[in-house]
Design a protein around this motif. Sequence first.
Motif, mmCIF file in Angstrom:
data_model
loop_
_atom_site.group_PDB
_atom_site.id
_atom_site.type_symbol
_atom_site.label_atom_id
_atom_site.label_comp_id
_atom_site.label_asym_id
_atom_site.label_seq_id
_atom_site.Cartn_x
_atom_site.Cartn_y
_atom_site.Cartn_z
ATOM 1 N N LYS A 234 0.837 -1.199 0.000
ATOM 2 C CA LYS A 234 0.000 0.000 0.000
ATOM 3 C C LYS A 234 0.874 1.252 0.000
ATOM 4 O O LYS A 234 1.655 1.473 0.920
ATOM 5 C CB LYS A 234 -0.918 -0.007 1.231
ATOM 6 N N ASP A 235 0.737 2.056 -1.065
ATOM 7 C CA ASP A 235 1.455 3.340 -1.179
ATOM 8 C C ASP A 235 2.949 3.181 -0.906
ATOM 9 O O ASP A 235 3.535 3.936 -0.120
ATOM 10 C CB ASP A 235 0.860 4.378 -0.225
ATOM 11 N N VAL A 236 3.568 2.193 -1.545
ATOM 12 C CA VAL A 236 5.014 2.021 -1.439
ATOM 13 C C VAL A 236 5.680 2.994 -2.413
ATOM 14 O O VAL A 236 5.516 2.881 -3.630
ATOM 15 C CB VAL A 236 5.435 0.573 -1.747
ATOM 16 N N LEU A 237 6.402 3.956 -1.867
ATOM 17 C CA LEU A 237 7.003 5.026 -2.660
ATOM 18 C C LEU A 237 8.519 4.941 -2.603
ATOM 19 O O LEU A 237 9.096 4.670 -1.542
ATOM 20 C CB LEU A 237 6.554 6.391 -2.142
ATOM 21 N N GLU A 241 17.255 10.286 -6.623
ATOM 22 C CA GLU A 241 17.666 11.339 -7.541
ATOM 23 C C GLU A 241 16.421 11.839 -8.277
ATOM 24 O O GLU A 241 15.493 12.303 -7.653
ATOM 25 C CB GLU A 241 18.770 10.821 -8.466
ATOM 26 N N LYS A 242 16.319 11.677 -9.601
ATOM 27 C CA LYS A 242 15.149 12.170 -10.325
ATOM 28 C C LYS A 242 14.129 11.070 -10.592
ATOM 29 O O LYS A 242 13.086 11.316 -11.195
ATOM 30 C CB LYS A 242 15.590 12.795 -11.656
ATOM 31 N N GLN A 243 14.420 9.865 -10.115
ATOM 32 C CA GLN A 243 13.520 8.737 -10.354
ATOM 33 C C GLN A 243 12.457 8.643 -9.261
ATOM 34 O O GLN A 243 12.724 8.909 -8.089
ATOM 35 C CB GLN A 243 14.314 7.433 -10.398
ATOM 36 N N HIS A 244 11.239 8.260 -9.665
ATOM 37 C CA HIS A 244 10.122 8.133 -8.716
ATOM 38 C C HIS A 244 9.300 6.899 -9.066
ATOM 39 O O HIS A 244 8.969 6.675 -10.226
ATOM 40 C CB HIS A 244 9.229 9.375 -8.776
ATOM 41 N N TYR A 245 8.973 6.093 -8.041
ATOM 42 C CA TYR A 245 8.167 4.886 -8.231
ATOM 43 C C TYR A 245 7.034 4.876 -7.212
ATOM 44 O O TYR A 245 7.201 5.294 -6.071
ATOM 45 C CB TYR A 245 8.994 3.614 -8.026
ATOM 46 N N ASP A 246 5.887 4.369 -7.633
ATOM 47 C CA ASP A 246 4.703 4.270 -6.766
ATOM 48 C C ASP A 246 4.098 2.884 -6.983
ATOM 49 O O ASP A 246 3.730 2.527 -8.098
ATOM 50 C CB ASP A 246 3.696 5.355 -7.154
ATOM 51 N N ALA A 255 0.059 -15.557 -8.147
ATOM 52 C CA ALA A 255 -0.953 -14.576 -8.540
ATOM 53 C C ALA A 255 -0.497 -13.185 -8.127
ATOM 54 O O ALA A 255 -0.353 -12.892 -6.940
ATOM 55 C CB ALA A 255 -2.297 -14.912 -7.889
ATOM 56 N N ILE A 256 -0.262 -12.331 -9.104
ATOM 57 C CA ILE A 256 0.241 -10.981 -8.835
ATOM 58 C C ILE A 256 -0.765 -9.965 -9.350
ATOM 59 O O ILE A 256 -1.180 -10.017 -10.514
ATOM 60 C CB ILE A 256 1.615 -10.748 -9.500
ATOM 61 N N ASP A 257 -1.202 -9.054 -8.490
ATOM 62 C CA ASP A 257 -2.124 -7.984 -8.863
ATOM 63 C C ASP A 257 -1.494 -6.673 -8.416
ATOM 64 O O ASP A 257 -1.674 -6.233 -7.277
ATOM 65 C CB ASP A 257 -3.493 -8.201 -8.204
ATOM 66 N N ILE A 258 -0.724 -6.050 -9.297
ATOM 67 C CA ILE A 258 0.093 -4.897 -8.942
ATOM 68 C C ILE A 258 -0.202 -3.732 -9.880
ATOM 69 O O ILE A 258 -0.348 -3.914 -11.099
ATOM 70 C CB ILE A 258 1.603 -5.244 -9.030
ATOM 71 N N SER A 259 -0.309 -2.539 -9.330
ATOM 72 C CA SER A 259 -0.304 -1.322 -10.139
ATOM 73 C C SER A 259 0.927 -0.514 -9.751
ATOM 74 O O SER A 259 1.244 -0.373 -8.572
ATOM 75 C CB SER A 259 -1.577 -0.507 -9.907
ATOM 76 N N LEU A 288 1.835 0.954 -15.020
ATOM 77 C CA LEU A 288 1.732 -0.488 -15.175
ATOM 78 C C LEU A 288 0.605 -1.014 -14.316
ATOM 79 O O LEU A 288 0.474 -0.663 -13.147
ATOM 80 C CB LEU A 288 3.055 -1.159 -14.760
ATOM 81 N N LYS A 289 -0.246 -1.862 -14.890
ATOM 82 C CA LYS A 289 -1.350 -2.456 -14.152
ATOM 83 C C LYS A 289 -1.438 -3.940 -14.475
ATOM 84 O O LYS A 289 -1.443 -4.300 -15.651
ATOM 85 C CB LYS A 289 -2.669 -1.763 -14.522
#
Length: 289
Positions: A234-237, A241-246, A255-259, A288-289
């Motif tokens: 949940k809300d793993v951020l 540097e300039k890179q950002h992942y959510d 079974a993987i259900d990831i956005s 990515l969903k």
Amino acid sequence: SHCSSVTIKKWMNLNKFTILAGDKDKAKITGSGILDKNNSNLKIEFKNVSETIINKYVGFRTPLKGVFYGNGNVTGKMKNLKYELNLFADTMFVKTLKFNSFVSKLTAHNKIISIQDAKVKLSDSEMKILSANFDKKKKKYNSELKFVNTHLGPFDVFGNVKIDGKMTKKRQQSYMYDGNIKFSNSWLNEERIDSLLLKYVVLDKDFTFKTEDNNKLKLSGNILFNKYPKITFKDVLLDYEKQHYDLNGSILSDAIDISMSGKKLDLATLTSLFNFPINVTGGLDFNLK
């Protein structure tokens, strides 16, 4: 309990004694030696020791579940005995997390429990507990772990981790754990982590973590184990540097259900992080969903 060849003075010479604990637990302790007011020395073997007996000894309900067996020595003053044990379990649970085997050397003395040279197996993964200490009085703990081919979702983790923290009772049968996790000389697949410090809180199967604000790599979020073996993110951020992942979603076996979304993703980092069989370079914005 049953004892033979007992001499009662200021000390007892115990020869082949047997202690049975509880009708439900079926715990059995056997051994021999001297039980003395100031200088006891006993050799023991035990089996069918459940978490109920462990909880009574430490004075609170631990997250452990399982049936333990082993052997060891009990020495010292009767009012403050020192236990040095070889401890084993074929199956052990920490909350709902199942371990296939547990091997450890355990020492308990002066209200401090210490573990050394421990190994636990989780499915096809292995983790070594190089050292661990728990202070019953202060409710503080620390441990040093080594991950060996440990699988976490799409990641293989190798390296060293130090954990420290404190327990605080929140409700009946419920404790909060908060402290620090420090990674050093670790690998996430092919990506090296030289050093990383996380602040964490664990409460009711909810694991919350965050790096310090001044850290170059910023990482935060929640991981929920309330429906384990399903693990929810949940809300793993992550900011670097300039890179950002959510990241949000869940993993259950295959079974993987990831956005997931990202900005200015370094593709070279992505290929090493996820063990892709090709090498690519450049930057990428994605959803990515």
